[in-house]
Motif scaffolding. Structure first.
Motif, short mmCIF file in Angstrom:
data_model
loop_
_atom_site.label_atom_id
_atom_site.label_comp_id
_atom_site.label_asym_id
_atom_site.label_seq_id
_atom_site.Cartn_x
_atom_site.Cartn_y
_atom_site.Cartn_z
N VAL A 108 0.83 -1.21 0.00
CA VAL A 108 0.00 0.00 0.00
C VAL A 108 0.86 1.25 0.00
CG1 VAL A 108 -1.60 1.35 1.43
CG2 VAL A 108 -2.00 -1.07 1.07
N GLY A 113 1.43 2.58 -3.33
CA GLY A 113 0.25 2.92 -4.13
C GLY A 113 -0.31 4.29 -3.82
N LEU A 126 -3.02 5.09 -2.11
CA LEU A 126 -3.87 5.19 -0.93
C LEU A 126 -3.42 6.32 0.00
CD1 LEU A 126 -6.20 4.06 0.75
CD2 LEU A 126 -4.59 2.48 1.81
N LEU A 127 -2.10 6.44 0.19
CA LEU A 127 -1.58 7.47 1.10
C LEU A 127 -1.07 8.68 0.34
CD1 LEU A 127 0.24 5.27 3.77
CD2 LEU A 127 -1.97 6.43 3.95
N GLY A 187 -5.82 9.15 3.77
CA GLY A 187 -5.66 7.72 3.52
C GLY A 187 -5.30 6.92 4.75
N GLU A 208 -8.18 4.59 5.82
CA GLU A 208 -8.34 3.38 5.03
C GLU A 208 -7.21 2.39 5.28
OE1 GLU A 208 -9.28 2.07 0.41
OE2 GLU A 208 -9.36 4.18 1.02
N PHE A 209 -5.99 2.92 5.47
CA PHE A 209 -4.85 2.05 5.73
C PHE A 209 -5.02 1.32 7.07
CE2 PHE A 209 0.13 1.96 5.77
CZ PHE A 209 0.08 0.59 5.55
N LEU A 244 -7.60 -1.33 6.68
CA LEU A 244 -7.05 -2.50 6.01
C LEU A 244 -6.28 -3.37 7.01
CD1 LEU A 244 -6.25 -4.17 3.50
CD2 LEU A 244 -4.35 -2.56 3.16
N LYS A 284 6.99 8.19 1.70
CA LYS A 284 5.62 8.70 1.61
C LYS A 284 5.46 9.96 2.45
CE LYS A 284 2.93 6.69 -0.31
NZ LYS A 284 2.43 6.75 -1.70
#
Length: 210
Positions: A71, A74, A76-77, A82, A85-86, A89, A133
């Protein structure tokens, strides 16, 4: 072995059998024969796919943790929103394998235990990707420039792992289950907590978190 069993399904069954066995017992008490029997396979298939018991053990860990680490590469962050959602998950993944966080901690606590170096490599991979990130989010102005990526990582790990490690204790104290709905609310709260803590001060400050 049934002729209609495809290679991927057999490999997946061996991974699942290994997970069940290693979560239920100490590494040294689990034999390849026991894993093979649980998977309905011949023990030679473990050597064929994974080389050894330790190879199977490492692959079991990789298949559980890699989706979470992937992730970080990707979209998502791409923003601090995000985080919710992380975390969601992570909670969903670990809810399916509630003993897995304890297994990881047990492995890391053993100085020379099986899989320890491998887990450390995976965690270092997560640290590197996470730092990248955070740097991206800083460049976009979503994260304060003074934020230390290692502190972000430790905060995230604490918020992610603690509810799952102490799930039984929390449920007993609250007298209610930490079911999917509860964990979704927890992910939303903790995601907002992280995002708010990382955000630059917009006015009346220096641009750094208080």
């Amino acid at each position: 072995m049934d002729k209609d069993i495809t290679a991927p399904s057999l490999r997946s069954r061996l991974i699942q059998a290994a997970l069940d066995c290693f979560l239920a017992d100490d590494y040294h008490n689990v034999t390849t024969r026991r894993i093979a029997e649980c998977a309905g396979a011949n023990v030679s298939m473990i050597r064929y796919y994974f080389g050894s018991k330790e190879g199977l053990y490492e692959e079991m860990i990789r298949e559980t943790l890699s989706p979470l680490l992937d992730v970080l590469d990707g979209p998502l962050l791409a923003s601090t929103t995000g985080f919710e959602e992380f975390l969601g998950l992570y909670y969903r993944t670990m809810s399916e394998r509630p003993e897995f966080p304890r297994l990881i901690l047990k492995v890391l606590a053993l100085r020379h235990g099986p899989g320890r170096r491998f887990i450390q490599q995976l965690l270092e991979r997560g640290r590197t990707r996470g730092a990248r990130k955070v740097a991206d989010l800083k460049a976009q102005g979503q994260v304060a420039a003074a934020v230390d990526p290692d502190i972000v990582r430790m905060s995230f790990v604490s918020l992610a792992m603690t509810p799952m490690l102490l799930k039984d204790v929390f449920e007993e104290q609250m007298e209610r289950p930490m079911d999917a709905a509860f964990l979704a609310r927890l992910a939303a709260f903790n995601g907002h907590l992280l995002a708010a803590g990382l955000a630059p001060v917009v006015s009346g400050g220096t641009g750094e978190p208080a």
